[in-house]
Design a protein around this motif. Structure first.
Motif, PDB file in Angstrom:
ATOM      1  N   ASP A 176     -16.060  14.260 -24.340  1.00  0.00           N
ATOM      2  CA  ASP A 176     -17.384  14.327 -24.946  1.00  0.00           C
ATOM      3  C   ASP A 176     -18.245  13.122 -24.609  1.00  0.00           C
ATOM      4  N   ASN A 177     -17.744  12.223 -23.750  1.00  0.00           N
ATOM      5  CA  ASN A 177     -18.515  11.016 -23.443  1.00  0.00           C
ATOM      6  C   ASN A 177     -19.717  11.358 -22.584  1.00  0.00           C
ATOM      7  N   THR A 178     -20.786  10.597 -22.836  1.00  0.00           N
ATOM      8  CA  THR A 178     -22.007  10.826 -22.077  1.00  0.00           C
ATOM      9  C   THR A 178     -21.831  10.395 -20.628  1.00  0.00           C
ATOM     10  N   ARG A 179     -22.531  11.067 -19.708  1.00  0.00           N
ATOM     11  CA  ARG A 179     -22.451  10.760 -18.278  1.00  0.00           C
ATOM     12  C   ARG A 179     -23.667   9.973 -17.798  1.00  0.00           C
ATOM     13  N   VAL A 180     -24.764  10.063 -18.549  1.00  0.00           N
ATOM     14  CA  VAL A 180     -25.988   9.354 -18.180  1.00  0.00           C
ATOM     15  C   VAL A 180     -26.644   8.797 -19.438  1.00  0.00           C
ATOM     16  N   LEU A 181     -27.505   7.810 -19.250  1.00  0.00           N
ATOM     17  CA  LEU A 181     -28.362   7.305 -20.315  1.00  0.00           C
ATOM     18  C   LEU A 181     -29.793   7.679 -19.990  1.00  0.00           C
ATOM     19  N   ASN A 182     -30.480   8.228 -20.981  1.00  0.00           N
ATOM     20  CA  ASN A 182     -31.864   8.652 -20.811  1.00  0.00           C
ATOM     21  C   ASN A 182     -32.759   7.604 -21.467  1.00  0.00           C
ATOM     22  N   ILE A 183     -33.423   6.794 -20.665  1.00  0.00           N
ATOM     23  CA  ILE A 183     -34.204   5.666 -21.176  1.00  0.00           C
ATOM     24  C   ILE A 183     -35.689   5.917 -20.945  1.00  0.00           C
ATOM     25  N   LYS A 184     -36.474   5.770 -22.016  1.00  0.00           N
ATOM     26  CA  LYS A 184     -37.920   5.969 -21.920  1.00  0.00           C
ATOM     27  C   LYS A 184     -38.587   4.691 -21.406  1.00  0.00           C
ATOM     28  N   ILE A 185     -39.335   4.850 -20.327  1.00  0.00           N
ATOM     29  CA  ILE A 185     -40.085   3.728 -19.745  1.00  0.00           C
ATOM     30  C   ILE A 185     -41.536   4.174 -19.633  1.00  0.00           C
ATOM     31  N   GLY A 186     -42.396   3.712 -20.555  1.00  0.00           N
ATOM     32  CA  GLY A 186     -43.784   4.159 -20.583  1.00  0.00           C
ATOM     33  C   GLY A 186     -43.852   5.630 -20.902  1.00  0.00           C
ATOM     34  N   ASN A 187     -44.492   6.386 -20.037  1.00  0.00           N
ATOM     35  CA  ASN A 187     -44.594   7.842 -20.218  1.00  0.00           C
ATOM     36  C   ASN A 187     -43.535   8.598 -19.417  1.00  0.00           C
ATOM     37  N   LYS A 188     -42.594   7.876 -18.845  1.00  0.00           N
ATOM     38  CA  LYS A 188     -41.566   8.506 -18.019  1.00  0.00           C
ATOM     39  C   LYS A 188     -40.175   8.303 -18.622  1.00  0.00           C
ATOM     40  N   ARG A 189     -39.237   9.007 -18.052  1.00  0.00           N
ATOM     41  CA  ARG A 189     -37.840   8.893 -18.470  1.00  0.00           C
ATOM     42  C   ARG A 189     -36.998   8.455 -17.285  1.00  0.00           C
ATOM     43  N   LYS A 190     -36.204   7.423 -17.482  1.00  0.00           N
ATOM     44  CA  LYS A 190     -35.313   6.924 -16.435  1.00  0.00           C
ATOM     45  C   LYS A 190     -33.901   7.390 -16.731  1.00  0.00           C
ATOM     46  N   ILE A 191     -33.318   8.118 -15.807  1.00  0.00           N
ATOM     47  CA  ILE A 191     -31.951   8.602 -15.955  1.00  0.00           C
ATOM     48  C   ILE A 191     -31.017   7.654 -15.216  1.00  0.00           C
ATOM     49  N   ILE A 192     -30.128   7.012 -15.967  1.00  0.00           N
ATOM     50  CA  ILE A 192     -29.209   6.036 -15.366  1.00  0.00           C
ATOM     51  C   ILE A 192     -27.777   6.558 -15.486  1.00  0.00           C
ATOM     52  N   PRO A 193     -27.098   6.797 -14.382  1.00  0.00           N
ATOM     53  CA  PRO A 193     -25.692   7.193 -14.448  1.00  0.00           C
ATOM     54  C   PRO A 193     -24.852   6.093 -15.097  1.00  0.00           C
ATOM     55  N   VAL A 194     -23.947   6.477 -15.938  1.00  0.00           N
ATOM     56  CA  VAL A 194     -23.105   5.511 -16.641  1.00  0.00           C
ATOM     57  C   VAL A 194     -22.280   4.672 -15.672  1.00  0.00           C
ATOM     58  N   ILE A 195     -21.872   5.268 -14.570  1.00  0.00           N
ATOM     59  CA  ILE A 195     -21.030   4.542 -13.609  1.00  0.00           C
ATOM     60  C   ILE A 195     -21.792   3.391 -12.944  1.00  0.00           C
ATOM     61  N   ASP A 196     -23.149   3.419 -13.028  1.00  0.00           N
ATOM     62  CA  ASP A 196     -23.964   2.351 -12.436  1.00  0.00           C
ATOM     63  C   ASP A 196     -24.186   1.184 -13.395  1.00  0.00           C
ATOM     64  N   ILE A 197     -23.736   1.341 -14.642  1.00  0.00           N
ATOM     65  CA  ILE A 197     -23.972   0.296 -15.644  1.00  0.00           C
ATOM     66  C   ILE A 197     -22.880  -0.774 -15.554  1.00  0.00           C
ATOM     67  N   TYR A 198     -23.312  -2.064 -15.519  1.00  0.00           N
ATOM     68  CA  TYR A 198     -22.361  -3.177 -15.521  1.00  0.00           C
ATOM     69  C   TYR A 198     -22.067  -3.639 -16.945  1.00  0.00           C
ATOM     70  N   TRP A 199     -23.125  -3.891 -17.662  1.00  0.00           N
ATOM     71  CA  TRP A 199     -22.923  -4.295 -19.051  1.00  0.00           C
ATOM     72  C   TRP A 199     -24.183  -4.019 -19.852  1.00  0.00           C
ATOM     73  N   ILE A 200     -24.033  -4.043 -21.176  1.00  0.00           N
ATOM     74  CA  ILE A 200     -25.137  -3.745 -22.086  1.00  0.00           C
ATOM     75  C   ILE A 200     -25.245  -4.887 -23.086  1.00  0.00           C
ATOM     76  N   GLU A 201     -26.434  -5.364 -23.263  1.00  0.00           N
ATOM     77  CA  GLU A 201     -26.670  -6.552 -24.077  1.00  0.00           C
ATOM     78  C   GLU A 201     -27.535  -6.202 -25.293  1.00  0.00           C
ATOM     79  N   ALA A 202     -27.134  -6.684 -26.471  1.00  0.00           N
ATOM     80  CA  ALA A 202     -27.923  -6.479 -27.677  1.00  0.00           C
ATOM     81  C   ALA A 202     -29.190  -7.322 -27.595  1.00  0.00           C
ATOM     82  N   ASP A 203     -30.318  -6.711 -27.995  1.00  0.00           N
ATOM     83  CA  ASP A 203     -31.608  -7.410 -27.936  1.00  0.00           C
ATOM     84  C   ASP A 203     -32.424  -6.996 -29.164  1.00  0.00           C
TER      85      ASP A 203
END
Length: 288
Positions: A182-209
């Motif tokens: 059930d794990n997600t394969r992509v992250l859907n990130i809103k950038i302005g009026n667009k959506r950026k689809i990022i494959p999970v395998i391309d992610i190195y790390w995630i930082e709290a902000d």
């Protein structure tokens, strides 16, 4: 006795109750007529069983004709929109037919010479006033009871079908879960009026902000996403570890665990991520 009744099916109980009500109605009407006959001295040598016999065959005709109403209700109960005017027309038609049949039978066993005028002026008119009201109420009751019965029956069939579908889907999910999760394969990130689809395998790390997170990818790009580390940690696959209260790391891109005064993970792009003491054991266990 209560155990005996508890073993009887619901359908048989309803049939027994309806039969009992009909018997009580016939007995009541027979007793009512014998009371009026004796009270007002309308006839001589009239016995209770004679009246009961007369009432029984009239109600028997009513019951036989009610089978038409039951069939009609069964056909209409499956439809979403019911025309109640048609129900009323069918009920009035059955009442009229009952009165005609009873009048003809009663006329045939009398000593009167057959005449259409006499049949309608005397017999049909008399039985219309005597039987039509109670017959109409009886048919209305049957129409309502049978409508709810057949509607409930149809709903039970649908529920059974949905239950079988649920079991089928559950078995299918169980089989597929061996090859998928059930794990997600992509992250859907809103950038302005667009959506950026990022494959999970391309992610190195995630930082709290603050109330958001920064997603760092293998192309040294960073994207701000409205989420929390905990929410993402629940979605990501097992190779993503919460190594710090402010960081999740993709362990597939870790090349080194630096056990200096402050433990750190070194990624393939040489970025260093601090590991908290509380999560150090988990990181060592994963690497081990």
């Amino acid at each position: 006795m209560f155990r005996f009744f508890s073993k009887i099916s619901s359908k048989k109980k309803h049939i027994a109750i309806i039969t009992l009500v009909f018997i009580i109605a016939i007995l009541f009407e027979a007793l009512q007529q014998i009371f009026y006959i004796k009270r007002f001295n309308l006839a001589q040598n009239i016995q209770f069983f004679d009246i009961l016999k007369s009432q029984s065959y009239k109600w028997f005709i009513w019951v036989v004709l009610s089978s038409i109403l039951i069939w009609y209700t069964k056909q209409k109960s499956s439809q979403k929109n019911n025309n109640y005017f048609l129900y009323g027309a069918v009920i009035l038609g059955l009442v009229f037919l009952s009165v005609i049949i009873i009048s003809i039978i009663q006329f045939s066993i009398s000593n009167d010479t057959f005449s259409w005028i006499l049949l309608f002026d005397e017999y049909v008119t008399f039985f219309t006033f005597q039987k039509a009201p109670i017959y109409t109420l009886g048919y209305i009751a049957i129409a309502i009871i049978m409508h709810f019965y057949f509607t409930n029956e149809a709903l039970q069939i649908k529920v059974e079908g949905l239950s079988e579908l649920k079991k089928t889907n559950a078995n299918l999910y169980k089989k597929l879960s061996k090859y998928n999760d059930d794990n997600t394969r992509v992250l859907n990130i809103k950038i302005g009026n667009k959506r950026k689809i990022i494959p999970v395998i391309d992610i190195y790390w995630i930082e709290a902000d603050d109330y958001c997170v920064k997603v760092h990818t293998n192309k040294n790009n960073s994207y701000t996403m409205r989420s929390s580390l905990k929410a993402l940690n629940d979605k990501l696959s097992n190779n993503f570890l919460r190594v710090h209260r402010k960081a999740i790391v993709n362990m597939d891109v870790v090349k080194e665990l630096n056990m200096s005064s402050t433990p750190k993970l070194v990624l393939n792009n040489n970025i260093e991520i601090s590991v908290s003491k509380s999560n150090l054991k988990l990181v060592k266990s994963f690497i081990g």
